[in-house]
Each structure stands twice: as structure tokens, then as C-alpha cells.
Motif scaffolding. Structure first.
Motif, PDB file in Angstrom:
ATOM      1  N   HIS A  94      73.672  97.090  90.036  1.00  0.00           N
ATOM      2  CA  HIS A  94      74.839  97.864  90.129  1.00  0.00           C
ATOM      3  C   HIS A  94      75.845  97.206  89.232  1.00  0.00           C
ATOM      4  O   HIS A  94      76.449  98.202  88.616  1.00  0.00           O
ATOM      5  CB  HIS A  94      75.252  97.252  91.645  1.00  0.00           C
ATOM      6  N   THR A 117      73.490  85.873  89.306  1.00  0.00           N
ATOM      7  CA  THR A 117      73.034  85.812  90.171  1.00  0.00           C
ATOM      8  C   THR A 117      71.701  85.409  90.205  1.00  0.00           C
ATOM      9  O   THR A 117      71.108  85.409  89.052  1.00  0.00           O
ATOM     10  CB  THR A 117      73.090  87.319  90.950  1.00  0.00           C
ATOM     11  N   ALA A 168      78.111  86.813  97.587  1.00  0.00           N
ATOM     12  CA  ALA A 168      78.018  87.805  98.563  1.00  0.00           C
ATOM     13  C   ALA A 168      78.279  87.463  99.849  1.00  0.00           C
ATOM     14  O   ALA A 168      78.385  88.255 100.758  1.00  0.00           O
ATOM     15  CB  ALA A 168      76.234  88.130  98.654  1.00  0.00           C
ATOM     16  N   MET A 194      72.022  93.688  92.899  1.00  0.00           N
ATOM     17  CA  MET A 194      73.306  93.442  92.475  1.00  0.00           C
ATOM     18  C   MET A 194      73.494  93.437  90.861  1.00  0.00           C
ATOM     19  O   MET A 194      74.344  93.908  90.224  1.00  0.00           O
ATOM     20  CB  MET A 194      73.679  91.794  92.847  1.00  0.00           C
ATOM     21  N   GLY A 219      77.876  85.060  91.183  1.00  0.00           N
ATOM     22  CA  GLY A 219      77.240  83.767  91.637  1.00  0.00           C
ATOM     23  C   GLY A 219      76.155  83.972  92.684  1.00  0.00           C
ATOM     24  O   GLY A 219      75.462  84.585  93.003  1.00  0.00           O
ATOM     25  N   GLY A 220      76.254  82.700  93.104  1.00  0.00           N
ATOM     26  CA  GLY A 220      74.988  82.471  94.307  1.00  0.00           C
ATOM     27  C   GLY A 220      74.147  81.467  93.818  1.00  0.00           C
ATOM     28  O   GLY A 220      73.100  81.353  94.452  1.00  0.00           O
ATOM     29  N   GLN A 257      68.142  91.560  92.979  1.00  0.00           N
ATOM     30  CA  GLN A 257      67.838  92.968  91.846  1.00  0.00           C
ATOM     31  C   GLN A 257      68.741  93.963  92.199  1.00  0.00           C
ATOM     32  O   GLN A 257      69.233  94.636  91.035  1.00  0.00           O
ATOM     33  CB  GLN A 257      66.458  93.250  92.543  1.00  0.00           C
ATOM     34  N   PHE A 317      66.184  87.028  91.669  1.00  0.00           N
ATOM     35  CA  PHE A 317      65.622  88.047  92.517  1.00  0.00           C
ATOM     36  C   PHE A 317      66.840  88.867  93.290  1.00  0.00           C
ATOM     37  O   PHE A 317      66.648  89.746  94.143  1.00  0.00           O
ATOM     38  CB  PHE A 317      64.906  87.387  93.777  1.00  0.00           C
ATOM     39  N   GLY A 330      81.714  88.667  99.403  1.00  0.00           N
ATOM     40  CA  GLY A 330      81.203  90.017 100.030  1.00  0.00           C
ATOM     41  C   GLY A 330      81.146  90.837  99.022  1.00  0.00           C
ATOM     42  O   GLY A 330      81.284  90.937  97.666  1.00  0.00           O
TER      43      GLY A 330
HETATM   44  P1  NAP Z   1      70.927  91.699  96.305  1.00  0.00           P
HETATM   45  O1  NAP Z   1      69.595  91.957  97.121  1.00  0.00           O
HETATM   46  O2  NAP Z   1      70.610  91.946  94.935  1.00  0.00           O
HETATM   47  O3  NAP Z   1      72.343  92.591  96.794  1.00  0.00           O
HETATM   48  C1  NAP Z   1      72.812  93.008  97.879  1.00  0.00           C
HETATM   49  C2  NAP Z   1      73.961  93.224  97.994  1.00  0.00           C
HETATM   50  O4  NAP Z   1      74.569  92.120  98.182  1.00  0.00           O
HETATM   51  C3  NAP Z   1      74.493  93.932  96.761  1.00  0.00           C
HETATM   52  O5  NAP Z   1      74.301  95.556  96.700  1.00  0.00           O
HETATM   53  C4  NAP Z   1      75.940  93.545  96.850  1.00  0.00           C
HETATM   54  O6  NAP Z   1      76.753  94.368  97.882  1.00  0.00           O
HETATM   55  C5  NAP Z   1      76.017  92.161  97.587  1.00  0.00           C
HETATM   56  N1  NAP Z   1      75.981  90.955  96.539  1.00  0.00           N
HETATM   57  C6  NAP Z   1      75.015  90.232  96.000  1.00  0.00           C
HETATM   58  N2  NAP Z   1      75.333  89.299  95.251  1.00  0.00           N
HETATM   59  C7  NAP Z   1      76.747  89.500  95.230  1.00  0.00           C
HETATM   60  C8  NAP Z   1      77.512  88.707  94.672  1.00  0.00           C
HETATM   61  N3  NAP Z   1      77.332  87.450  93.937  1.00  0.00           N
HETATM   62  N4  NAP Z   1      78.962  88.814  95.098  1.00  0.00           N
HETATM   63  C9  NAP Z   1      79.181  90.033  95.683  1.00  0.00           C
HETATM   64  N5  NAP Z   1      78.351  90.587  96.277  1.00  0.00           N
HETATM   65  C10 NAP Z   1      77.082  90.471  96.073  1.00  0.00           C
HETATM   66  O7  NAP Z   1      71.319  90.183  96.671  1.00  0.00           O
HETATM   67  P2  NAP Z   1      70.714  89.021  97.226  1.00  0.00           P
HETATM   68  O8  NAP Z   1      69.246  88.958  96.867  1.00  0.00           O
HETATM   69  O9  NAP Z   1      70.636  89.287  98.934  1.00  0.00           O
HETATM   70  O10 NAP Z   1      71.316  87.707  96.962  1.00  0.00           O
HETATM   71  C11 NAP Z   1      72.556  87.596  97.457  1.00  0.00           C
HETATM   72  C12 NAP Z   1      73.103  86.348  96.814  1.00  0.00           C
HETATM   73  O11 NAP Z   1      72.263  85.270  96.954  1.00  0.00           O
HETATM   74  C13 NAP Z   1      73.259  86.432  95.369  1.00  0.00           C
HETATM   75  O12 NAP Z   1      74.612  85.950  95.068  1.00  0.00           O
HETATM   76  C14 NAP Z   1      72.323  85.493  94.948  1.00  0.00           C
HETATM   77  O13 NAP Z   1      72.746  85.042  93.593  1.00  0.00           O
HETATM   78  C15 NAP Z   1      72.187  84.635  95.692  1.00  0.00           C
HETATM   79  N6  NAP Z   1      70.711  84.020  96.026  1.00  0.00           N
HETATM   80  C16 NAP Z   1      69.692  85.091  96.053  1.00  0.00           C
HETATM   81  C17 NAP Z   1      68.416  84.563  96.122  1.00  0.00           C
HETATM   82  C18 NAP Z   1      67.117  85.634  96.352  1.00  0.00           C
HETATM   83  O14 NAP Z   1      66.188  85.293  96.380  1.00  0.00           O
HETATM   84  N7  NAP Z   1      67.119  86.799  96.404  1.00  0.00           N
HETATM   85  C19 NAP Z   1      68.175  83.155  96.120  1.00  0.00           C
HETATM   86  C20 NAP Z   1      69.239  82.268  95.874  1.00  0.00           C
HETATM   87  C21 NAP Z   1      70.402  82.742  95.972  1.00  0.00           C
HETATM   88  P3  NAP Z   1      77.527  95.639  97.349  1.00  0.00           P
HETATM   89  O15 NAP Z   1      76.580  96.555  96.945  1.00  0.00           O
HETATM   90  O16 NAP Z   1      78.457  96.007  98.686  1.00  0.00           O
HETATM   91  O17 NAP Z   1      78.238  95.222  96.118  1.00  0.00           O
END
Ligand code: NAP
Length: 244
Positions: free
Chosen positions: A83, A73, A33, A80, A8-9, A78, A76, A49
Motif C-alpha cells: 500500500h 515495517t 498499526a 502495508m 514502524g512496528g 506485506q 512480513f 491505526g
Molecule cells: P500488514 O498485514 O502488512 O498490514 C495490514 C494492515 O494493517 C495494513 O493494510 C494497514 O491498514 C495496517 N498497518 C500495518 N502496519 C501499519 C503501520 N505501521 N501503520 C499504520 N497502519 C498499519 O501488517 P502486519 O503484518 O499485520 O503488521 C502490523 C504491524 O506489526 C506493522 O507495524 C509491522 O511492522 C509490525 N510487525 C509485524 C510482524 C509480522 O510478522 N507481520 C512482526 C513484528 C512487527 P490500512 O490498510 O487500513 O492502512
């Protein structure tokens, strides 16, 4: 009872979790996350987490006896997404991806595509003086190299990373309405907007407000996604899940 891990997120993910759980035939584990301190949560099992990379996720899927992963998710997120696709492949369980429909330029938009955040910084360098940064918290440091520009930064929580010297932070959580976005842009005399191409409806009003005010919008292109069975419509995804 089948058990789904829902990554989610996003608002769309939360609504999907609610709707799948409501059927009472599938147990949903909603995974975050853990970046936001007070996230909005669906009524189902919640976990927080990272999993610890692909192998950590494989172990989690095994231990929790997950039958399917639904990845909702952000477009962006990318790492997650990559993986999750790899872990499901290794586990031989379905990986379904929900992706909100990307925004595209309308005839009256002053739309600039930026393939990366770094390239959006280059465009801002040439274009704006009072810039609305609507890109979340994680990539703001890239704009710290622009000390002569002024920024309005919007995020759900206070950013922790280095910010450009001239800025105001507004803490707001979407969805955002057109009239509010219009007012925000006018109140802060914004002349340029930077956004990710998040897609969907919750964050689209700023693009409409920019269009109404004839302001340029710099739109950061989505990163590539892993091959997956993809859904842009929640009803289609639910039908697929419940009829499997
Ligand atoms: P990411 O760069 O793709 O992921 C980095 C790491 O964070 C992943 O390898 C995983 O860790 C952990 N992770 C990410 N999403 C997770 C989830 N839903 N549940 C458990 N672990 C998660 O992710 P990100 O862009 O930082 O986004 C993190 C969260 O924020 C996500 O839930 C996403 O939907 C939300 N979000 C992101 C954005 C954005 O612009 N990127 C905007 C709005 C919301 P491990 O490798 O240890 O498993």
C-alpha cells in the motif's frame, strides 16, 4: 521543515525515528498499526491505526503534507509495504524501504525453509514433538490443527486467536540474548523451532541457540516486497535522507 511518515512496528523503525528526529530538520510522524497495547515509542509525533487502504493513505499523505515515506515495517508486513509503495507512486513522493538483512543457513544449522506458514505446519507435523513457535501472534491458528504436538508460544501480548490444545505462552519482548534463549530451549525441552525470517539482530539469538543445541529450525521465507529504493543499513538510509 520536511515531514516524513515513518511506518514502524519494529525496533529498527523506532531507532530510525529517533535518529531522524534528533537532527531537528525533519519532522517525523511514526505510524503504528495499533496491534500492541504498550508499544515502545520514539520521541516524535505518533499516530495509530490503519489508513484505510491505498486511497486512505493517499488522503493522509495529502492532508498531512508528507514529503517522503520511510517504510521500516516488519519484513512480513506485506500489505502495508504494498500500500505504501502504491500511495507514494500516486503522490509522486519518495518511498524508501528499510529491510533488515535476511538470515541464511550457516554450516552447522539444521535449517528447513518453509515458503509459507502452512508449509511450516507440514514440516512440524513430521519433525517435532515439543515445538517453540517464535512467529508472533497473528498466524498461530495454523498450528491449532496439531493436537498431538506440544508448543511453547512466545509473543509480546497474549494471543487472541485459536491455539493448539497443548501449549504454554510466554510473554516476552525482544531483543533476546543467546544465554536466555539457550535456557528457554532447555527449560522447556524444545526439539524444534519455528520462526519467520525476520532478519536483523534482535531475534537472531534463538537461531544461534538452536545451532548450539543441534535443534532443527524451520524458517518461514519472507513474502515478496514491492520495488523500492531499499536500505539494509540505517546509516546509509539516514545519509540518503539528510543529503536529499
Ligand atoms: P500488514 O498485514 O502488512 O498490514 C495490514 C494492515 O494493517 C495494513 O493494510 C494497514 O491498514 C495496517 N498497518 C500495518 N502496519 C501499519 C503501520 N505501521 N501503520 C499504520 N497502519 C498499519 O501488517 P502486519 O503484518 O499485520 O503488521 C502490523 C504491524 O506489526 C506493522 O507495524 C509491522 O511492522 C509490525 N510487525 C509485524 C510482524 C509480522 O510478522 N507481520 C512482526 C513484528 C512487527 P490500512 O490498510 O487500513 O492502512
Amino acid at each position: 521543515m520536511r515531514k516524513i511518515l515513518l511506518l514502524g512496528g519494529t525496533k529498527e523503525a523506532r531507532l530510525l525515528a529517533e535518529r531522524i528526529s534528533a537532527g531537528d530538520t525533519i519532522q517525523v510522524v511514526y505510524s503504528l498499526a495499533g496491534r500492541t497495547r504498550e508499544p515502545l515509542l520514539p520521541t516524535c509525533l505518533i499516530r495509530y491505526g490503519g489508513f484505510g487502504g491505498v486511497q486512505g493513505l493517499v488522503t493522509y499523505l495529502q492532508e498531512q503534507q508528507i514529503n517522503m515515506v520511510v517504510d521500516a515495517t516488519h519484513a512480513f508486513a506485506q500489505i502495508m509495504r504494498k500500500h505504501a509503495a502504491l500511495a507514494c507512486q500516486e503522490m509522486h513522493i519518495p518511498y524508501l524501504a528499510f529491510v533488515s538483512e535476511a538470515w541464511s543457513a550457516m554450516p552447522d544449522d539444521l535449517w528447513y525453509d518453509a515458503p509459507t506458514v502452512a508449509q511450516s505446519v507440514d514440516i512440524v507435523e513430521k519433525l517435532g514433538t515439543r515445538v517453540f513457535l517464535a512467529i508472533g501472534r497473528q498466524e498461530l491458528a495454523a498450528f491449532a490443527s496439531l493436537p498431538h504436538k506440544w508448543f511453547l508460544i512466545r509473543s509480546i501480548e497474549m494471543p487472541a486467536e485459536p491455539l493448539p490444545p497443548q501449549h504454554v505462552v510466554v510473554l516476552q519482548r525482544g531483543p533476546f540474548a543467546f544465554d536466555d534463549e539457550l535456557q528457554l530451549l532447555q527449560r522447556y525441552k524444545i526439539d524444534t523451532i519455528v520462526t519467520k525470517n525476520s532478519g536483523g539482530s534482535a531475534a537472531y539469538a534463538k537461531i544461534e541457540a538452536a545451532r548450539a543445541l543441534r535443534l532443527p529450525v524451520i524458517v518461514i521465507t519472507r513474502p515478496p516486497r514491492p520495488a523500492a529504493k531499499e536500505f539494509m543499513n540505517a546509516d546509509d538510509l539516514l545519509t540518503h535522507i539528510f543529503t536529499r
